[in-house]
Design an enzyme around this catalytic site. Structure first.
Site, mmCIF file in Angstrom:
data_model
loop_
_atom_site.group_PDB
_atom_site.id
_atom_site.type_symbol
_atom_site.label_atom_id
_atom_site.label_comp_id
_atom_site.label_asym_id
_atom_site.label_seq_id
_atom_site.Cartn_x
_atom_site.Cartn_y
_atom_site.Cartn_z
ATOM 1 N N ASP A 14 0.832 -1.203 0.000
ATOM 2 C CA ASP A 14 0.000 0.000 0.000
ATOM 3 C C ASP A 14 0.868 1.255 0.000
ATOM 4 O O ASP A 14 1.991 1.257 0.520
ATOM 5 C CB ASP A 14 -0.903 -0.009 1.242
ATOM 6 C CG ASP A 14 -2.137 0.852 1.066
ATOM 7 O OD1 ASP A 14 -2.362 1.365 -0.057
ATOM 8 O OD2 ASP A 14 -2.870 1.034 2.051
ATOM 9 N N ARG A 18 0.289 7.539 -2.976
ATOM 10 C CA ARG A 18 0.572 8.631 -2.036
ATOM 11 C C ARG A 18 2.063 8.945 -2.000
ATOM 12 O O ARG A 18 2.460 10.104 -1.867
ATOM 13 C CB ARG A 18 0.067 8.254 -0.638
ATOM 14 C CG ARG A 18 -1.429 8.468 -0.459
ATOM 15 C CD ARG A 18 -1.960 7.764 0.776
ATOM 16 N NE ARG A 18 -2.099 6.322 0.525
ATOM 17 C CZ ARG A 18 -2.384 5.443 1.476
ATOM 18 N NH1 ARG A 18 -2.508 5.843 2.726
ATOM 19 N NH2 ARG A 18 -2.509 4.176 1.185
ATOM 20 N N ARG A 27 0.614 9.129 -9.956
ATOM 21 C CA ARG A 27 0.401 7.872 -9.216
ATOM 22 C C ARG A 27 1.081 6.690 -9.897
ATOM 23 O O ARG A 27 1.618 5.808 -9.227
ATOM 24 C CB ARG A 27 -1.097 7.595 -9.070
ATOM 25 C CG ARG A 27 -1.803 8.512 -8.079
ATOM 26 C CD ARG A 27 -3.296 8.206 -8.027
ATOM 27 N NE ARG A 27 -3.550 6.851 -7.607
ATOM 28 C CZ ARG A 27 -3.628 6.461 -6.334
ATOM 29 N NH1 ARG A 27 -3.436 7.322 -5.357
ATOM 30 N NH2 ARG A 27 -3.898 5.196 -6.039
ATOM 31 N N HIS A 31 3.420 3.271 -8.712
ATOM 32 C CA HIS A 31 3.192 1.851 -8.999
ATOM 33 C C HIS A 31 4.421 1.226 -9.671
ATOM 34 O O HIS A 31 4.789 0.086 -9.377
ATOM 35 C CB HIS A 31 1.968 1.688 -9.887
ATOM 36 C CG HIS A 31 0.686 2.102 -9.236
ATOM 37 N ND1 HIS A 31 0.319 1.669 -7.976
ATOM 38 C CD2 HIS A 31 -0.322 2.915 -9.664
ATOM 39 C CE1 HIS A 31 -0.848 2.187 -7.657
ATOM 40 N NE2 HIS A 31 -1.254 2.943 -8.656
ATOM 41 N N SER A 59 -6.552 -6.020 -6.489
ATOM 42 C CA SER A 59 -7.728 -6.629 -5.858
ATOM 43 C C SER A 59 -8.932 -6.578 -6.792
ATOM 44 O O SER A 59 -8.956 -5.836 -7.788
ATOM 45 C CB SER A 59 -8.065 -5.896 -4.553
ATOM 46 O OG SER A 59 -8.648 -4.627 -4.841
ATOM 47 N N THR A 60 -9.948 -7.347 -6.461
ATOM 48 C CA THR A 60 -11.186 -7.319 -7.241
ATOM 49 C C THR A 60 -11.821 -5.929 -7.177
ATOM 50 O O THR A 60 -12.528 -5.521 -8.095
ATOM 51 C CB THR A 60 -12.184 -8.367 -6.708
ATOM 52 O OG1 THR A 60 -12.308 -8.228 -5.281
ATOM 53 C CG2 THR A 60 -11.713 -9.783 -7.029
ATOM 54 N N GLU A 61 -11.557 -5.186 -6.095
ATOM 55 C CA GLU A 61 -12.110 -3.834 -5.942
ATOM 56 C C GLU A 61 -11.325 -2.791 -6.736
ATOM 57 O O GLU A 61 -11.823 -1.695 -6.991
ATOM 58 C CB GLU A 61 -12.123 -3.435 -4.456
ATOM 59 C CG GLU A 61 -13.133 -4.181 -3.601
ATOM 60 C CD GLU A 61 -12.674 -5.593 -3.233
ATOM 61 O OE1 GLU A 61 -11.457 -5.884 -3.315
ATOM 62 O OE2 GLU A 61 -13.540 -6.411 -2.877
ATOM 63 N N TRP A 63 -10.746 -2.609 -9.756
ATOM 64 C CA TRP A 63 -11.372 -2.272 -11.038
ATOM 65 C C TRP A 63 -12.165 -0.977 -10.938
ATOM 66 O O TRP A 63 -12.471 -0.351 -11.965
ATOM 67 C CB TRP A 63 -12.303 -3.399 -11.495
ATOM 68 C CG TRP A 63 -11.614 -4.692 -11.796
ATOM 69 C CD1 TRP A 63 -11.619 -5.827 -11.030
ATOM 70 C CD2 TRP A 63 -10.818 -5.010 -12.948
ATOM 71 N NE1 TRP A 63 -10.873 -6.821 -11.625
ATOM 72 C CE2 TRP A 63 -10.376 -6.355 -12.804
ATOM 73 C CE3 TRP A 63 -10.433 -4.284 -14.086
ATOM 74 C CZ2 TRP A 63 -9.574 -6.971 -13.758
ATOM 75 C CZ3 TRP A 63 -9.634 -4.916 -15.040
ATOM 76 C CH2 TRP A 63 -9.212 -6.237 -14.872
ATOM 77 N N LEU A 125 12.679 -19.290 -2.894
ATOM 78 C CA LEU A 125 11.503 -18.599 -2.366
ATOM 79 C C LEU A 125 10.271 -18.900 -3.215
ATOM 80 O O LEU A 125 10.339 -18.949 -4.437
ATOM 81 C CB LEU A 125 11.752 -17.091 -2.352
ATOM 82 C CG LEU A 125 10.597 -16.234 -1.809
ATOM 83 C CD1 LEU A 125 10.533 -16.329 -0.292
ATOM 84 C CD2 LEU A 125 10.741 -14.778 -2.241
ATOM 85 N N ARG A 182 1.217 -4.810 6.382
ATOM 86 C CA ARG A 182 0.569 -3.809 5.527
ATOM 87 C C ARG A 182 1.328 -2.499 5.651
ATOM 88 O O ARG A 182 1.564 -2.014 6.757
ATOM 89 C CB ARG A 182 -0.896 -3.588 5.881
ATOM 90 C CG ARG A 182 -1.542 -2.557 4.949
ATOM 91 C CD ARG A 182 -3.044 -2.543 4.983
ATOM 92 N NE ARG A 182 -3.553 -1.665 3.927
ATOM 93 C CZ ARG A 182 -4.765 -1.745 3.412
ATOM 94 N NH1 ARG A 182 -5.601 -2.673 3.820
ATOM 95 N NH2 ARG A 182 -5.153 -0.904 2.466
ATOM 96 N N LEU A 189 -7.782 -5.291 6.525
ATOM 97 C CA LEU A 189 -7.380 -6.436 5.709
ATOM 98 C C LEU A 189 -7.766 -6.287 4.244
ATOM 99 O O LEU A 189 -7.193 -6.975 3.387
ATOM 100 C CB LEU A 189 -7.990 -7.721 6.266
ATOM 101 C CG LEU A 189 -7.503 -8.131 7.658
ATOM 102 C CD1 LEU A 189 -8.158 -9.438 8.073
ATOM 103 C CD2 LEU A 189 -5.988 -8.266 7.682
#
Length: 240
Positions: A14, A18, A27, A31, A59-61, A63, A125, A182, A189
């Site tokens: 995360d 920012r 932004r 990334h 994440s699915t969110e 999108w 790993l 996180r 979460l």
């Protein structure tokens, strides 16, 4: 005093956007730098003796973000996975993708299959990358597959148990995380590995992901060692 090293560390990456904004950059620059940091942290984890790292990449969110950002993220992930074959080979790393890949492009899905096949014999790993992943979605998909097996007689209702259910999850065959990290100050979460994190320790840091390197990982493991881990009332010694 020697530290007990967690076998499996899950990370919510995360703060990329920012972090970029704080530097006067777009932004997507955050990334890009966050993607470059993945190999740094994976190498540090391997050097510490960590066996599994699972990273929340998309994440699915996600999108629901602006279309331009979603498009840039997808291109970045495709580029990362393409280069990851060489990275995995160089670092003897096995890479797997968890999540619902059906929404991804055919080209992207082929890249994932190629990467997983090329790295499956590596015994260093284990890196799991969560792409189009949501824990509730994962459990629904697991139940749908289990329902098919119940109807076909492959599984009996009486045989359903936690281990049986876990075999239908995206993480089948991978041990549950001992530690969740996180970055960037948020303490939730976000629909990540809800089943798998049932007994994990949580570590939250204000450090944004692009700045989270070897020293920060060591701080997280040090904090993990200070916890009194209990299972069913029994204390697990974390200092050996």
């Amino acid at each position: 005093m020697n530290m007990k090293i967690p076998q499996h560390v899950a990370i919510i990456l995360d703060g990329n956007g920012r972090w970029a904004k704080s530097k006067g950059m777009p932004r997507n620059y955050g990334h890009t730098m966050g993607a470059k940091n993945v190999e740094t942290v994976c190498k540090a984890a391997h050097d510490m003796g960590i066996k599994y790292v699972t990273m929340y990449a998309f994440s699915t969110e996600n999108w629901n973000r602006p279309e331009s950002e979603v498009s840039a993220l997808m291109k970045l992930l495709e580029s990362y996975l393409k280069n990851c074959i060489k990275t995995a080979d160089r670092n003897n790393m096995r890479v797997r993708v968890i999540g619902d890949t059906t929404r991804l492009t055919e080209k992207f899905r082929n890249q994932i299959a190629e990467l997983e096949e090329a790295s499956k014999k590596n015994d260093g790993l284990n890196l799991q990358i969560a792409i189009n992943y949501g824990s509730r979605d994962e459990m629904i998909r697991a139940m749908q597959r289990m329902a098919d097996d119940l109807l076909s007689g492959k599984v009996n209702k009486e045989d359903i148990s936690e281990p049986v259910f876990e075999n239908y999850l995206d993480t089948a065959g991978i041990p549950d995380p001992d530690l969740l990290i996180r970055t960037s100050g948020e303490q939730r979460l976000s629909n990540y590995l809800l089943w798998q994190l049932a007994y994990s320790e949580f570590y939250f840091t204000d450090v944004p992901w692009p700045d989270f390197g070897k020293e920060e990982l060591e701080k997280a493991v040090e904090a993990y060692n200070k916890r009194d881990r209990r299972f069913g009332g029994l204390k697990e010694e974390t200092n050996v």
